[in-house]
Enzyme design. Sequence first.
Site, mmCIF file in Angstrom:
data_model
loop_
_atom_site.group_PDB
_atom_site.id
_atom_site.type_symbol
_atom_site.label_atom_id
_atom_site.label_comp_id
_atom_site.label_asym_id
_atom_site.label_seq_id
_atom_site.Cartn_x
_atom_site.Cartn_y
_atom_site.Cartn_z
ATOM 1 N N ASP A 147 0.967 -1.081 0.130
ATOM 2 C CA ASP A 147 0.049 -0.098 0.180
ATOM 3 C C ASP A 147 0.810 1.225 0.028
ATOM 4 O O ASP A 147 1.953 1.246 0.599
ATOM 5 C CB ASP A 147 -0.934 -0.047 1.220
ATOM 6 C CG ASP A 147 -2.030 1.336 1.259
ATOM 7 O OD1 ASP A 147 -2.984 0.961 0.322
ATOM 8 O OD2 ASP A 147 -2.011 1.786 2.275
ATOM 9 N N GLU A 171 16.064 -14.398 -0.488
ATOM 10 C CA GLU A 171 16.375 -15.090 0.649
ATOM 11 C C GLU A 171 15.649 -16.303 0.718
ATOM 12 O O GLU A 171 15.969 -17.633 0.646
ATOM 13 C CB GLU A 171 16.168 -14.339 2.169
ATOM 14 C CG GLU A 171 17.513 -14.274 2.727
ATOM 15 C CD GLU A 171 17.037 -13.591 4.068
ATOM 16 O OE1 GLU A 171 16.486 -14.513 5.038
ATOM 17 O OE2 GLU A 171 17.500 -12.557 4.312
HETATM 18 C C1 NOJ Z 1 -4.519 2.810 -0.947
HETATM 19 C C2 NOJ Z 1 -5.593 1.746 -0.766
HETATM 20 O O1 NOJ Z 1 -5.993 1.068 -2.066
HETATM 21 C C3 NOJ Z 1 -6.871 2.459 -0.258
HETATM 22 O O2 NOJ Z 1 -8.071 1.430 -0.259
HETATM 23 C C4 NOJ Z 1 -6.559 3.105 1.138
HETATM 24 O O3 NOJ Z 1 -7.562 3.643 1.733
HETATM 25 C C5 NOJ Z 1 -5.348 3.826 1.056
HETATM 26 N N1 NOJ Z 1 -4.255 3.394 0.168
HETATM 27 C C6 NOJ Z 1 -4.893 4.254 2.540
HETATM 28 O O4 NOJ Z 1 -4.175 3.087 2.956
#
Ligand code: NOJ
Length: 569
Positions: free
Chosen positions: A245, A295
């Site tokens: 993310d 690894e």
């Molecule tokens: C991107 C994710 O896809 C989304 O759903 C989320 O709200 C934001 N990052 C924050 O983590």
Amino acid sequence: MITSVVPADPPRPAQAVEAPAVRPADGVLPEERAAAAAPDALWWRDAVIYQVYVRSFQDSDGDGIGDLPGVRARLPYLKRLGVDGVWLNPFYPSPQHDHGYDVADYKGVDPMFGTLEDFDLLVEDCRKLGLRLVLDTVPNHCSAEHPWFLEALAAAPGSASRARFHFADGRGPDGGLPPNNWRAMFGGPAWSRITEPDGAPGQWYLHMFTPEQPDLNWRNPEVPVEFEKVLRFWLDRGVDGFRIDVAAGLFKHPELPDSPDPEADERTRDSVNPLAWNQPEVHEVWRSWRAICEEYTALDGRQRLLVGEASVPTPAEQAMYVRGDELHQAFFFHLLHAPWDSEHFHQVIDAAVRDITATGSTVTWVLNNHDQVRTTTRFGSPERARAAALLMLSLPGAAYLYQGEELGLPEVDDLPDEVITDPIFHRTGNRKGIRDGCRVPLPWAGARAPYGFSPEGSAPSWLPQPASFAGHTAERAVADHASPYHLYREALHLRRLLPQLGEGTLRWIETPPNVLAFTRGDGLLVATNFGTVAAPAPVTGQPLLSSGPCPAAGVLPPATTAWWILPRR
Ligand code: NOJ
């Protein structure tokens, strides 16, 4: 249409494992033996991964929320569809302010979704079915209920506990103004003020999303050390990789200066604040994560995948994230943001193939995910959504599908305000672009809600399913050979059979306006008609596969993609 030629045959990436200086007596290196035993070592380069939004996929215990045993129960469906693997959205313990992207414990399973034992059984089932399992990981921020943050709130300004986050004194005479002018991605200032343990108005902390998601300070050595433990925890349990993310986040400019254009930062959901995103230091983290994956590969020959959600302005900048020793893949969002327009598609495909393959990686195509309006609605018709999907599945590289796109699900755009959970809605009051509409629980079977999503007699699903879902159940789609499900299934099947698909060359060919056409490798021709009237097909003869009926040979109907096998020269 003016055409261009994208480079042929990208170089293969450097070998995953460095050869030791001296060969063993039998002349075979352990990693060579492992690679021979696992001929699909580079599986991710052209894999098709299915994104499972766990809370909306399948509810097994009747609470109206999907869960891990539900995912397990539907794995055979995914296997039959023909995908190579599954990416699970976050299922970790979380107060769910952003549906799991606010993680309170990175090494557990939220009871709402099951248990660690359920997770282990899921790994086992995936392994048996030959499906890869990719988890979501959220390193930019955690939950405000994470023990570290609770500890920081209880600690003093300047303490080691606060140094794991970005705490700062406010500006103005009483410190009542945020430390800088940064805006949060989900609306409002990127800073919130805390009350100190003694009850006095206190410091501010940075959160690039909601106040419930404090940003971690990646310049603090404790943070990378902790995330290494998190990766190993799940790798040891047998996962095949991670979706990362906010992969262009993590580091902020060390001085936290004002953004040059806070209004622009607020206007777009792309990460544009040059001081908060895409800092050079982040690449070191991806190098270290790649080394951890390697690894594990060295032990068994199986490559572990790192796929980043790196929203950066240009394909060339994105290419920096997939250099040989960094992430394997980064989602290519420019196609997902493209309007239904042949010239636009042409430009973004061309740039992606050129810039990304130059790194030795492959492009990671995506048209739908849990943050975007579904293609059926976004492009304006189910026909266009199908045509776009078949086009995407013919492009060189890997692709991600989002649950329900194979059922032709439309966006649910009439959810009443009181059921909407997306923090963007609550923080901006803006209905446009809210994300609940693509997260409505899947319809599996039957004519009435919950359409097999939950067992009969369960609590209502966490978002209501519209009556129109009756026409889109998996049960109906599987029984109807003209459904999008069968289109996806055939396309995925052909991707395995035809050497022209997956990796390899793409060569544009000349076409009339509103039509895009290219060849893949030697002998496959793909054309999409973006127009509203039929166009001459680039070849005569019936296509091998088309996204809609092609009643007359030599004609490509509007909003249709078709694949042809060319006669051997
Ligand atoms: C991107 C994710 O896809 C989304 O759903 C989320 O709200 C934001 N990052 C924050 O983590």
